[in-house]
Write an enzyme that holds these catalytic residues in place. Sequence first.
Site, short mmCIF file in Angstrom:
data_model
loop_
_atom_site.label_atom_id
_atom_site.label_comp_id
_atom_site.label_asym_id
_atom_site.label_seq_id
_atom_site.Cartn_x
_atom_site.Cartn_y
_atom_site.Cartn_z
N ARG A 57 41.72 1.15 -45.26
CA ARG A 57 40.67 1.96 -44.65
C ARG A 57 39.49 2.26 -45.58
O ARG A 57 38.35 2.03 -45.22
CB ARG A 57 41.25 3.31 -44.20
CG ARG A 57 42.18 3.24 -43.02
CD ARG A 57 42.34 4.62 -42.41
NE ARG A 57 43.47 4.71 -41.51
CZ ARG A 57 43.81 5.79 -40.83
NH1 ARG A 57 43.09 6.89 -40.96
NH2 ARG A 57 44.86 5.81 -40.03
N HIS B 196 41.45 -2.92 -34.38
CA HIS B 196 41.42 -1.66 -35.15
C HIS B 196 42.02 -0.53 -34.31
O HIS B 196 41.30 0.19 -33.61
CB HIS B 196 39.97 -1.33 -35.53
CG HIS B 196 39.84 -0.37 -36.67
ND1 HIS B 196 40.17 -0.69 -37.96
CD2 HIS B 196 39.42 0.92 -36.71
CE1 HIS B 196 39.94 0.34 -38.76
NE2 HIS B 196 39.49 1.34 -38.01
N TYR C 284 25.60 5.14 -23.89
CA TYR C 284 24.14 5.07 -23.69
C TYR C 284 23.46 4.08 -24.62
O TYR C 284 22.31 3.72 -24.38
CB TYR C 284 23.51 6.45 -23.91
CG TYR C 284 24.01 7.51 -22.94
CD1 TYR C 284 23.86 7.35 -21.56
CD2 TYR C 284 24.63 8.65 -23.41
CE1 TYR C 284 24.31 8.32 -20.69
CE2 TYR C 284 25.09 9.63 -22.54
CZ TYR C 284 24.93 9.45 -21.17
OH TYR C 284 25.38 10.41 -20.31
#
Length: 817
Positions: free
Chosen positions: A40, A86, A130
Amino acid sequence: MSSDVPEDAAPPAQRIQHVRIEDEMEQSYIDYAMSVIAGRALPDVRDGLKPVHRRILYAMHEMGISSGSSHRKSSSIVGETMGDYHPHGDSAIYDTLVRMAQDFSMRYPLVDGQGNFGSMDGDPPAAMRYTEARMAPIAEELLEDIEKDTVDFSSNYDDRLQEPDVLPAKVPSLLLNGSSGIAVGMSTNIPPHNLGELVDATTELIHNPEATVEDLMEHIKGPDFPTGGNIVGRDAIYSAYTTGRGRLRVRAEYEVDREDGRIVISELPYQENKARIVERIADDVNEGKIAGIADLRDESDRNGVRIVVELKRGANIDVVENRLLDHHLESTFGVINLSLVDGQPKVLSLKQTLQHYIDHRREVVRRRSEHDLEEAEDREHILEGRLKALENVDDVVDLIRNSEDRDAARAGLHEEFDFSEDQAAHIVRMQLGSLTSMETTEIEEEYEEVQATIDYLESVLDSRAKLDSVIVDELQAMKDEYDDDRRTSIIEDEGQVTHEDLIPEEDCVVVITEDDYIKRMPVDAFDPQGRGGKGIIGSDPKEGDRVSKVFRANSHDYLLCFTNQGQVYRLKTYEIPEMSRTARGKSAINVIDLSDGEEITAVVSTDDFEEDECITMVTRDGYTKRTCAADFQNIRTTGIRAAKLEDGDELVDVEVTDRTKDLVVATEHGMTIRFDENEVREMGRSARGVRAIDLQGDDKVAAMVATDDADERSLLTVTRNGYGKRTKLGEYRRQSRYGKGLIDIKTDERNGPVATAKAVTEQDHLVIMSQQGQIMRISAGDVSQVGRNTKGVTIMGLDAGDQVASVTVVPAAVDES
């Protein structure tokens, strides 16, 4: 009933392992830590990417979202990445996608975003439903040739798919865009760099493996932040490049317009929040920490940053600039060049980082060349079969025509003409149109080209120099395509300019009112006048307020400010706001943390004494004490106790003594007493002290002076009604402490009570301030020298109802300078 358990199997209880809980916890924590480190938080040194970045780009690649395609909803990209590669929260993936699209976070953005992707003001991006995104052109360069077996692949989290362990990366991405992350017990913080400089340095290291960091720094001047700014000094850059760790001072880019009195900020330090900087500057202005700013405007737009700091008329622009640099326009970027090398976290130097990238590219180019060579050899083999078939075209056609089916035709070609299985299968699939003479020519030309390709690829694989030249050529092509000018400048470190360095060293007059308004003015603002004049306006206190104290100090002095409540505070003179003669002043609470009813009654400059000397104090009720000056070294911002006072008593005056002085204490009723300071033993700060003079009736102490037998000065006594006199200090005989004293000046109705007493020479100047703000400067020699027990002469003409508030002495040596 038979049992499936073997007869010799151990009972379950015998298979239990006894493990110490600390050992199990240690191993579990190590496993967790390594999972975070490798999975990570830390980037791979080869492609400079963390797993989440790599997976997002690969998912976009698999979805066909290239720089030439249309934008796709960010939510679909996040969903594909999360579902296939992921398996973590969608917010983490979207945050990473957003950052890769921000041109103020990434030196070379890897994602081309459409919509609201946040701002330098800390505004959050719009929701993923959006916004839209696609891959930036430079990101495609990181993925190029990934289908040619250039990197290793591993199974994804559910073994359904394969994902790359690393990307081919045609540029050293770790240094290109930098990286930051916090793992378990370690963190990384790598700054971004300029692509052209990275290419030149990498090329230098390929050609000269013995190159030093100094050699590489001939090409890489330093980090190149997307927000521009300036890096102060080269030593920190050198340290970061040689050791992998360093602290860079990053300064904003701004222009000082002295003519219009403004500072215009055009670039900010990397990762600084613009809105927060503007807010903090405004807070400091409102709290009085930065003086001289009249207006602050954020005029930034899509074309760049523009913060305008308008200065007040007469403000010291250098002081304002230095204050802004100290607190707002300069930040520190701590470099920690930590990345994964073969799965292990290591702190690397600049050379080591580039060397690992070069090794990676050599492996990529080698594997790509092997892949391309295998394909070229396969094609060569097919073309050889086609050419052989064309040479025997009639026999080949007859054999195929007379065969029962395709399998028989392939077998016949293999047996009759010795074609391989692949060649025979290809010939069977050929169309008759490919047997024309023109087609034959094209096949021969292609065959020659394939042979040339094979020769080239074999030469690349056989020669390290040839392989390196391929890497260099590809790097140069990247530079030609994506290089741009540096945004961050490297400026020399000219040393830390302190606030004090910008303050002119001059003698000042500090004025304090009863309502705790304070200001300072240059002594030169007051021309000497004749004795008896009214003076000029030196302060304009508000209605009901009166001047209580005026004293002289150098602008660079440290001042010990003693208050009527027995507290002492420490500050620099220049911290007191400088204002005009007619200004009221600023509330002292902005300079000193005074409590209600607390007033400054005495000020001592720390330049006037040594640590082995004494601070001698006297109170309104006649108590005196001596305390070692060393006890006043460490003074908190909230002040410390200087003397313990009885109820209703106040600290009046303070002198610095060296254990050889006499103390002359003057009272409001015109009495004085002189005694040896050693009659007052040294005490701690919390002591009350001993009696200095036996006060009669409602008499109070007005002032104190330190002197000795060799002192040629005079005692200047000034009364509230503006009268005063000078008398040689030698005329005041030494007495025992706690006597009634001698008459110094008559305090009848004309003179009024004594306001203060000072030791002066004829060459000294006096700055006298009235309660209503009138101020005058006269020579001490203009005041008549007379004996004790006299009325004195007019020193300052006062309006009805006005009185002398304070007198300060400007020594002759200072006045001449």
